[in-house]
Design a protein around this motif. Structure first.
Motif, short mmCIF file in Angstrom:
data_model
loop_
_atom_site.label_atom_id
_atom_site.label_comp_id
_atom_site.label_asym_id
_atom_site.label_seq_id
_atom_site.Cartn_x
_atom_site.Cartn_y
_atom_site.Cartn_z
N ASP A 107 26.03 43.77 -81.14
CA ASP A 107 24.83 44.53 -80.78
C ASP A 107 23.79 43.69 -80.04
N GLY A 108 24.16 42.46 -79.72
CA GLY A 108 23.33 41.67 -78.81
C GLY A 108 22.23 40.82 -79.42
N PHE A 109 22.29 40.60 -80.76
CA PHE A 109 21.23 39.80 -81.39
C PHE A 109 21.64 38.35 -81.63
N ILE A 110 22.92 38.09 -81.61
CA ILE A 110 23.41 36.71 -81.70
C ILE A 110 24.33 36.49 -80.51
N LYS A 111 24.18 35.37 -79.84
CA LYS A 111 25.02 35.11 -78.66
C LYS A 111 26.39 34.62 -79.12
N PRO A 112 27.44 35.02 -78.40
CA PRO A 112 28.78 34.61 -78.81
C PRO A 112 28.92 33.10 -79.02
N PHE A 113 28.25 32.31 -78.20
CA PHE A 113 28.41 30.85 -78.38
C PHE A 113 27.72 30.37 -79.66
N GLN A 114 26.73 31.14 -80.12
CA GLN A 114 26.09 30.80 -81.40
C GLN A 114 27.02 31.16 -82.56
N ARG A 115 27.70 32.28 -82.43
CA ARG A 115 28.66 32.71 -83.45
C ARG A 115 29.78 31.68 -83.62
N HIS A 116 30.11 31.04 -82.51
CA HIS A 116 31.23 30.12 -82.45
C HIS A 116 31.05 28.91 -83.37
N ILE A 117 29.81 28.56 -83.72
CA ILE A 117 29.61 27.36 -84.56
C ILE A 117 30.08 27.60 -85.99
N ILE A 118 30.31 28.87 -86.35
CA ILE A 118 30.77 29.15 -87.72
C ILE A 118 32.28 29.23 -87.76
N VAL A 119 32.90 28.34 -88.53
CA VAL A 119 34.34 28.46 -88.75
C VAL A 119 34.54 28.73 -90.24
N SER A 120 35.61 29.43 -90.58
CA SER A 120 35.82 29.74 -91.99
C SER A 120 37.30 29.68 -92.34
N SER A 121 37.54 29.46 -93.61
CA SER A 121 38.91 29.44 -94.10
C SER A 121 38.88 29.69 -95.61
N PRO A 122 39.95 30.28 -96.16
CA PRO A 122 39.95 30.54 -97.61
C PRO A 122 40.18 29.30 -98.45
N ASN A 123 40.60 28.18 -97.86
CA ASN A 123 40.78 26.98 -98.69
C ASN A 123 40.23 25.73 -98.02
#
Lengths: 163, 163
Positions: free
Chosen positions: A106-122
């Motif tokens: 919806d345009g409130f966070i830029k894709p490159f800002q989202r990119h700094i978050i990585v996740s994993s279940p373990n």
């Protein structure tokens, strides 16, 4: 032991961990906290406190300390603004990630800002992902440099990054 | 106009609004920002800036300013730690709320902490809910006082609240 514990190397000198000051109501969170502490020890990565010494935070630091790792009680400025790893135990952060993706859509966070978050279940996978993490800015610079060499044009890098 | 605009009263002297520094990709967010500004003007509530003067934040402040309301550019300390209203436009915050509820279920956020967040899909309802908001602590005090009067026992209030 047939298989000796081979020390893993890491590109991180230390990581800052934030987690619950309570242990939560389900064992999986406590298990994951201990696992994370052990993974840091295996990679010889120091732990920087992002929270208190109780709850899950206490379990992580205890695991690092008892494994012979270093535990640092303050957050150095240099750790700020780096990549963020979410230890997504049993889908705990799924809704938060969905919210962040919605904010990107919806345009409130830029894709490159989202990119700094990585996740994993373990913990093991998460630390591995962080090891392999390439900042988008660096990736863009590398791509642009390559494209410039290939085609000879000029880019306005800043505009591209902040798009 | 057949129906005169009756000035609404408010228990708030001012509210602090945080919202996007971009306007987002969908009109509903911009419409909601303007609606919120108008609702504050109708209730004679001053606006305290929680963000910049661009994007949605700019739209809210513009609506307050052009409606004759006051816009204050800093966040007074006294506004901290109060109830939080989420203007949940078209379900924008649904996933975030789901995450918070998950955190409560799993023991990382206490139910009374969750209680400070109220939400509504439109500005009018949201402000009304905030007007009617009763802090859990006050509610517990009131209930305990009543129960004490009825049954004559003593409670350890602090323990009850921090449970």
């Amino acid at each position: 032991m047939e298989e000796a514990q081979v020390g893993k190397s890491s590109r991180f000198k230390r990581v800052c961990v934030f987690c619950g000051s309570s242990t939560g109501k389900r064992n999986c969170y406590q298990d994951a906290a201990v696992e994370l502490g052990k993974e840091l020890v295996a990679r010889k990565v120091d732990l920087v406190y992002g929270g208190g010494s109780i709850g899950l935070m206490g379990l992580v630091s205890e695991a690092v300390h008892s494994g012979g790792g270093h535990v640092i009680g303050i957050i150095p400025r240099t750790l700020m603004g780096k990549e963020v790893g979410l230890l997504n135990v049993d889908g705990y952060y799924n809704s938060l990630l969905a919210f962040i993706d919605k904010a990107v859509d919806d345009g409130f966070i830029k894709p490159f800002q989202r990119h700094i978050i990585v996740s994993s279940p373990n913990a093991k996978d998460l630390v591995q992902k962080l090891e392999e993490y390439v900042p988008v800015q660096d990736a863009v610079v590398a791509t642009l440099r390559w494209e410039k060499e290939q085609a000879g044009y000029n880019f306005c890098l800043q505009a591209d990054i902040s798009r």
